[in-house]
Design an enzyme around this catalytic site. Structure first.
Site, short mmCIF file in Angstrom:
data_model
loop_
_atom_site.label_atom_id
_atom_site.label_comp_id
_atom_site.label_asym_id
_atom_site.label_seq_id
_atom_site.Cartn_x
_atom_site.Cartn_y
_atom_site.Cartn_z
N ASP A 356 0.86 -1.18 0.00
CA ASP A 356 0.00 0.00 0.00
C ASP A 356 0.91 1.24 0.00
O ASP A 356 2.09 1.14 0.36
CB ASP A 356 -0.90 -0.03 1.24
CG ASP A 356 -1.65 1.26 1.44
OD1 ASP A 356 -2.38 1.66 0.53
OD2 ASP A 356 -1.50 1.86 2.53
N ASP A 358 0.02 5.26 0.89
CA ASP A 358 -0.13 6.24 1.96
C ASP A 358 -0.35 5.55 3.30
O ASP A 358 -1.29 4.77 3.48
CB ASP A 358 -1.30 7.18 1.66
CG ASP A 358 -1.12 7.90 0.32
OD1 ASP A 358 0.04 8.03 -0.12
OD2 ASP A 358 -2.13 8.29 -0.29
N ASP A 364 0.60 9.20 5.82
CA ASP A 364 -0.75 9.44 5.31
C ASP A 364 -1.22 10.79 5.86
O ASP A 364 -1.60 10.92 7.02
CB ASP A 364 -1.69 8.33 5.77
CG ASP A 364 -3.07 8.43 5.13
OD1 ASP A 364 -3.33 9.43 4.45
OD2 ASP A 364 -3.87 7.50 5.31
N TYR A 367 -5.63 13.41 1.53
CA TYR A 367 -5.55 13.35 0.07
C TYR A 367 -4.30 14.12 -0.39
O TYR A 367 -4.30 15.35 -0.46
CB TYR A 367 -6.81 13.95 -0.57
CG TYR A 367 -8.06 13.15 -0.28
CD1 TYR A 367 -8.26 11.91 -0.88
CD2 TYR A 367 -9.03 13.63 0.59
CE1 TYR A 367 -9.39 11.15 -0.63
CE2 TYR A 367 -10.19 12.89 0.85
CZ TYR A 367 -10.35 11.66 0.25
OH TYR A 367 -11.47 10.91 0.50
N CYS A 431 -6.14 2.74 -7.93
CA CYS A 431 -7.56 2.77 -8.28
C CYS A 431 -8.04 4.21 -8.21
O CYS A 431 -8.01 4.81 -7.13
CB CYS A 431 -8.36 1.89 -7.33
SG CYS A 431 -10.15 2.10 -7.51
N HIS A 433 -11.11 5.33 -8.76
CA HIS A 433 -12.57 5.39 -8.74
C HIS A 433 -13.15 5.77 -7.38
O HIS A 433 -12.53 5.56 -6.35
CB HIS A 433 -13.15 4.05 -9.19
CG HIS A 433 -12.64 3.58 -10.50
ND1 HIS A 433 -11.78 2.52 -10.64
CD2 HIS A 433 -12.84 4.06 -11.75
CE1 HIS A 433 -11.48 2.35 -11.92
NE2 HIS A 433 -12.09 3.27 -12.61
N ASP A 468 -1.43 -0.60 5.87
CA ASP A 468 -1.75 -0.03 7.18
C ASP A 468 -3.25 -0.01 7.47
O ASP A 468 -3.68 0.57 8.46
CB ASP A 468 -1.19 1.40 7.29
CG ASP A 468 -1.93 2.37 6.38
OD1 ASP A 468 -2.17 2.01 5.20
OD2 ASP A 468 -2.28 3.47 6.84
#
Length: 518
Positions: A356, A358, A364, A367, A431, A433, A468
């Site tokens: 993964d 962020d 993290d 956004y 992704c 979406h 995470d």
């Protein structure tokens, strides 16, 4: 033009399993074009498993034996009338589909002008002139386009629940890996069937060369073919952990989840062939009397996850159910070597570690849409130790901020490129979406991992997922990989993690130690 304001839509889908798979992109496009509409499918019971659990569908209505004959059709039509549909789209070409929706009093009825049913339709669509030159998927998408609906191509995808995947894996837990699935049947006719003795030869080679196992699939009408293959397999390979025949013993829904668990699959042009590519299993497809350009594995996004084998003969494809020459020369022309080389070309054999982004590789901060918010963890260089041990390094990231308009997709690509160019990652998937789209690539759905398997020949059962969030752990369990939770994000515990690490260094150490003992 079709009324896009309709909020209660009926779709009559097709009757064959393979055709049903090829309508899935059209149903996804229909949902995107009409997001607030209730979409109900009218279908025969034997094809319903293809559409179960699909988030693009709100209701499945069975057109069963009780609806046979005039009285049955009237009964069905009255039932549909009570549901108050304002429109119907007929993906099926039959006269019957138009008649049922007409008798049901559905105001708007759209479909191709076939089978003499034009007078029963309110929106008549001409059959495309290139029907015999393009893949069948585009035939269904074209119908939507002609109705004024945006219909982008997407690769067919069958949704399998988490529990279904775990159940299938439990059924196969004693089978040696890798697992080769064999489908020797084809409902359309004998002209599409390769020979049982050659399937058996492939099985013998596969078990001998890989140390793996073989599963023979087939419907109730194909048990004899499966038995013939079984009898032609070397006796010492006919053990409970090397050979399993499931012909006539499982439901279609079970077939779907079991095919998803196979490492590679060989098949004639058949319903299971379409299921295999829709669950992303590496596939060798044998074509004789039919044309793979029309109904074969469709064009994918990444890599070559399927091999199509066809004979170089003037009489193929003939589209006949049985060979008119009575010699099956097209199938004889396809040798066991041809098929086995195809298997070796696509058989996944490389371990990978999927990361993964962020919260796992970098902080993290929400956004992330600018470099000021992009902070890589100090021990990221530890991942190079995994590459030295032969692991592929692949990033996988949900980036719904793109669909929400909060993150620039170009910036996401730039950041992902940093991991490839500076830290030696082999690939990076994301992704873009919105969660409401229920796309197959948003974790914990496994599309990103399955694409990576096809492109990089990744053996998912020998791989790891590091993340995470709980979605990362569920993703690992979905594909049979080991799950490692790093406590560098907000989540500190997980019931689905195989190991919990405080940071990347601990995660890397665990993977290296686990690979030594494997």
């Amino acid at each position: 033009m079709f009324d896009k304001s309709c909020k209660n839509l009926l779709v009559r889908v097709v009757n064959w399993i393979g055709d049903g798979v090829m309508t899935l992109p059209a149903l996804r496009a229909l949902r995107k074009a009409m997001p607030g509409t209730k979409i109900s499918l009218l279908l025969k019971p034997w094809v319903s498993a293809v559409f179960e659990n699909n988030p693009n569908i709100d209701e499945i209505i069975i057109y069963g034996d009780e609806h046979k004959g005039t009285i049955g059709k009237i009964k069905l039509s009255r039932m549909l009338n009570k549901k108050g549909f304002c429109g119907a789209i007929l993906l099926q070409n039959a006269f019957d589909a138009a008649l049922i929706t007409f008798l049901a009093g559905i105001k708007e009825r759209a479909g191709y002008n076939r089978d003499g049913r034009g007078f029963l339709l309110t929106t008549i669509i001409s059959v495309p002139h290139n029907e015999d030159k393009t893949h069948q998927i585009y035939y269904y998408l074209n119908l939507l386009e002609q109705l004024g609906l945006k219909a982008e191509y997407s690769f067919p995808y069958i949704y399998i629940t988490f529990d279904e995947r775990l159940h299938a894996r439990e059924l196969l837990k004693n089978m040696k890996r890798p697992i080769l699935g064999i489908n020797p049947g084809a409902t359309y006719g004998s002209a599409k069937r390769w020979f049982p003795d050659r399937f058996a030869e492939i099985a013998n080679w596969f078990i001998s060369d890989t140390g793996g196992s073989v599963i023979i699939f087939g419907g109730k009408s194909e048990v004899d073919i499966a038995d013939e293959i079984y009898k032609n397999i070397i006796p010492e390979f006919r053990t409970s952990n090397s050979l399993l025949s499931l012909a006539g013993k499982i439901s279609l829904r079970e077939l779907i989840s079991l095919l998803a668990e196979c490492d590679v699959f060989i098949t004639n042009d058949s319903g299971p062939m379409h299921i295999a590519y829709a669950v992303r299993t590496p596939l060798v497809a044998i074509f004789g009397s039919t044309d793979p350009q029309l109904t074969g594995p469709p064009p994918g996004v990444d890599g070559n996850n399927s091999v199509v084998i066809t004979p170089d003969l003037s009489c193929s494809p003939c589209f006949e159910r049985t060979c008119k020459n009575n010699d099956m020369r097209c199938m004889y022309a396809i040798t066991s070597d041809d098929v086995y080389y195809g298997i070796k070309e696509i058989l996944p054999d490389k371990p990978a570690v999927f990361f993964d982004r962020d919260g796992t590789l970098n902080r993290d901060t929400g956004y992330i849409n600018k470099y000021d918010d992009f902070h890589i963890f100090e021990d990221l260089d530890q991942v190079n130790r995994l590459k030295e041990k032969g692991f592929k390094l692949i990033g996988i990231s949900n980036q719904s901020g793109i669909a929400r308009g909060m993150v620039n997709e170009g910036f996401v690509k730039e950041v992902n490129r940093i991991f490839i160019e500076k830290y030696g990652f082999d690939d990076f998937y994301y992704c873009p979406h919105h969660p409401d789209e229920h796309c197959p690539c948003r974790k914990p759905e496994p599309e990103m991992l399955l694409r990576a398997r096809g492109k990089h020949k990744v053996n998912l059962k020998k791989s790891f997922v590091v993340g995470d969030k709980e979605a990362d752990m569920l993703l690992a369990k979905t594909v049979g990989a080991q799950a490692i939770l790093v406590q560098t994000g907000k989540v500190k515990e997980s019931q689905h993690a195989d190991f919990i690490a405080t940071n990347l260094t601990e995660a890397v150490n665990f993977i290296i130690d686990a690979s030594k003992s494997a």
